[in-house]
Design an enzyme around this catalytic site. Structure first.
Site, PDB file in Angstrom:
ATOM      1  N   ASN A 219       1.035  -1.144  -0.018  1.00  0.00           N
ATOM      2  CA  ASN A 219       0.377   0.010  -0.010  1.00  0.00           C
ATOM      3  C   ASN A 219       0.796   1.376   0.042  1.00  0.00           C
ATOM      4  O   ASN A 219       1.318   1.614   0.875  1.00  0.00           O
ATOM      5  CB  ASN A 219      -1.265  -0.068   1.549  1.00  0.00           C
ATOM      6  CG  ASN A 219      -1.581   1.406   1.771  1.00  0.00           C
ATOM      7  OD1 ASN A 219      -1.629   1.868   0.136  1.00  0.00           O
ATOM      8  ND2 ASN A 219      -2.298   1.188   3.031  1.00  0.00           N
TER       9      ASN A 219
ATOM     10  N   LYS B  34       0.146   4.207  -0.111  1.00  0.00           N
ATOM     11  CA  LYS B  34      -0.400   5.377   0.263  1.00  0.00           C
ATOM     12  C   LYS B  34      -0.319   6.691  -0.413  1.00  0.00           C
ATOM     13  O   LYS B  34      -0.582   6.645  -1.567  1.00  0.00           O
ATOM     14  CB  LYS B  34       0.321   5.917   1.879  1.00  0.00           C
ATOM     15  CG  LYS B  34       0.050   4.924   2.295  1.00  0.00           C
ATOM     16  CD  LYS B  34       0.490   4.727   4.278  1.00  0.00           C
ATOM     17  CE  LYS B  34      -0.214   3.499   4.550  1.00  0.00           C
ATOM     18  NZ  LYS B  34       0.184   3.323   5.942  1.00  0.00           N
TER      19      LYS B  34
ATOM     20  N   HIS C 114      -9.196   1.069   5.308  1.00  0.00           N
ATOM     21  CA  HIS C 114      -7.844   1.255   5.871  1.00  0.00           C
ATOM     22  C   HIS C 114      -8.227   1.796   7.271  1.00  0.00           C
ATOM     23  O   HIS C 114      -9.055   3.122   7.219  1.00  0.00           O
ATOM     24  CB  HIS C 114      -6.929   1.692   4.772  1.00  0.00           C
ATOM     25  CG  HIS C 114      -5.654   1.960   5.252  1.00  0.00           C
ATOM     26  ND1 HIS C 114      -5.069   2.637   6.545  1.00  0.00           N
ATOM     27  CD2 HIS C 114      -4.374   0.754   5.727  1.00  0.00           C
ATOM     28  CE1 HIS C 114      -3.895   2.396   6.475  1.00  0.00           C
ATOM     29  NE2 HIS C 114      -3.503   1.257   5.600  1.00  0.00           N
TER      30      HIS C 114
ATOM     31  N   GLU D 162      -6.225   4.485   8.884  1.00  0.00           N
ATOM     32  CA  GLU D 162      -6.329   5.639   8.097  1.00  0.00           C
ATOM     33  C   GLU D 162      -7.270   5.877   7.985  1.00  0.00           C
ATOM     34  O   GLU D 162      -7.947   7.660   7.290  1.00  0.00           O
ATOM     35  CB  GLU D 162      -5.124   6.079   7.171  1.00  0.00           C
ATOM     36  CG  GLU D 162      -3.431   5.611   8.260  1.00  0.00           C
ATOM     37  CD  GLU D 162      -2.339   5.614   7.184  1.00  0.00           C
ATOM     38  OE1 GLU D 162      -2.735   5.586   6.083  1.00  0.00           O
ATOM     39  OE2 GLU D 162      -1.709   5.038   7.295  1.00  0.00           O
TER      40      GLU D 162
ATOM     41  N   GLU E 134      -4.606  -5.358  10.761  1.00  0.00           N
ATOM     42  CA  GLU E 134      -4.072  -4.277  10.845  1.00  0.00           C
ATOM     43  C   GLU E 134      -4.401  -3.502  12.283  1.00  0.00           C
ATOM     44  O   GLU E 134      -5.580  -2.876  12.289  1.00  0.00           O
ATOM     45  CB  GLU E 134      -4.034  -3.565   9.850  1.00  0.00           C
ATOM     46  CG  GLU E 134      -3.452  -3.554   8.307  1.00  0.00           C
ATOM     47  CD  GLU E 134      -3.383  -3.190   7.614  1.00  0.00           C
ATOM     48  OE1 GLU E 134      -1.851  -3.245   6.558  1.00  0.00           O
ATOM     49  OE2 GLU E 134      -4.132  -2.033   7.585  1.00  0.00           O
TER      50      GLU E 134
ATOM     51  N   GLY F 138       3.096   2.031  11.568  1.00  0.00           N
ATOM     52  CA  GLY F 138       3.863   2.967  10.560  1.00  0.00           C
ATOM     53  C   GLY F 138       4.820   3.150  11.933  1.00  0.00           C
ATOM     54  O   GLY F 138       5.522   4.092  12.204  1.00  0.00           O
TER      55      GLY F 138
ATOM     56  N   SER G 158       3.577  -2.779  10.444  1.00  0.00           N
ATOM     57  CA  SER G 158       4.898  -3.030  10.593  1.00  0.00           C
ATOM     58  C   SER G 158       6.065  -4.278  10.008  1.00  0.00           C
ATOM     59  O   SER G 158       6.317  -4.184  10.817  1.00  0.00           O
ATOM     60  CB  SER G 158       5.193  -2.565  12.263  1.00  0.00           C
ATOM     61  OG  SER G 158       5.266  -1.106  12.281  1.00  0.00           O
TER      62      SER G 158
HETATM   63  P1  PGA Z   1       2.972  -0.492   7.517  1.00  0.00           P
HETATM   64  O1  PGA Z   1       1.901   0.029   7.263  1.00  0.00           O
HETATM   65  O2  PGA Z   1       3.842  -1.723   6.747  1.00  0.00           O
HETATM   66  O3  PGA Z   1       4.180   1.158   7.199  1.00  0.00           O
HETATM   67  O4  PGA Z   1       3.013  -0.121   9.067  1.00  0.00           O
HETATM   68  C1  PGA Z   1       0.960  -0.919   6.980  1.00  0.00           C
HETATM   69  C2  PGA Z   1      -0.284  -0.505   6.471  1.00  0.00           C
HETATM   70  O5  PGA Z   1      -1.026   0.811   6.087  1.00  0.00           O
HETATM   71  O6  PGA Z   1      -0.783  -1.012   5.423  1.00  0.00           O
END
Ligand code: PGA
Length: 253
Positions: free
Chosen positions: A8, A10, A98, A100, A168, A174, A214
């Protein structure tokens, strides 16, 4: 069941990134991913790059997907993109719900279900994301929260044929923090149980459940070896093709 390794991106990247599927292929070497292997690779770039990435991925057995879609087919929704439009560009998957999108853009479970429904209608595979916050985990509510999200985010129209779930934990995205392997295994088992209740045991066994938060080359092998982990949804480490490649190679040992 195949393992799905999904990046992803983003809100990162520009059109020069259309060369990344080729860079992935070079890093991967022998084309063991794709049609005849146990691993599928998916890249979800920002919307403006989807057509270019579909083009750049031709011949590399890499799927391209969206990061979000609007629930309506067309209409006066300035700034939005529909599942049909993603499919029109050649996308085959779309991430919905997601954390976010849920936290920053106020998406609710019922909106996520509508988005997943529109994806299925457009013949895209929706990747429905669920996950608990740190407070919810610390207060012992993780199973309940994820269970509720899952039940309300899977649309009534879903029959389990084209559906991917991504677990997740919000606090792992992140941050470099990852749940223990036991906690990941327990949550994926819990999710599989909910899918069994909804779709029956046999169908539930065919639905990929991804872990996200992560994931890096250094932890991918252990996470992806867990019984009910059928792939990974990767943010930061999926921007770099060498590290995405290292994660994919962790699946094949
Ligand atoms: P990350 O993000 O691997 O940077 O932790 C995962 C995601 O948001 O799908």
């Amino acid at each position: 069941m195949k393992t799905l390794i999904a990046a992803n991106w983003k809100m990162h990247g520009d059109l020069s990134w259309r060369a990344k599927p080729n860079a992935f292929r070079r890093a991967y070497g022998v084309p063991t991913h794709g049609k005849n292997s146990g691993v599928d690779i998916l890249i979800c770039p920002p919307s403006h790059m989807i057509c270019a990435l579909v083009d750049g991925a031709k011949g590399h057995d890499i799927h391209i997907g969206g990061q979000n879609c609007h629930q309506a087919e067309t209409g006066a929704f300035t700034g939005e993109i529909s599942a049909n439009m993603l499919a029109d560009c050649g996308a085959t998957y779309v991430i919905v719900g997601h954390s976010e999108r849920r936290a920053i853009f106020g998406e609710t479970d019922s909106m996520v279900a509508e988005k997943a429904d529109s994806a299925i209608t457009a013949k895209l595979v929706p990747i429905i994301c669920v996950g608990e916050s740190r407070e919810q985990r610390e207060s012992g509510q993780a199973d309940e929260v994820v269970g509720d999200q899952l039940k309300s985010s899977i649309p009534a129209s879903a029959n389990g044929d084209t559906l991917v779930i991504a677990y997740e934990p919000v606090w792992a995205i992140g941050t470099g923090l990852v749940p223990t392997l036991d906690d990941i295994a327990a949550m994926h088992d819990h999710i599989r149980g909910i899918l069994s209740t909804r779709f029956g045991d046999e169908k539930a066994q065919t639905i990929q459940i991804l872990y996200g938060g992560s994931v890096k080359p250094s932890n991918a092998k252990d996470i992806l070896a867990l019984t009910d982990v059928n792939g990974a949804l990767i943010g930061g480490a999926g921007l770099d093709m060498e590290s995405l490649c290292a994660i994919a190679q962790a699946v094949e040992g």
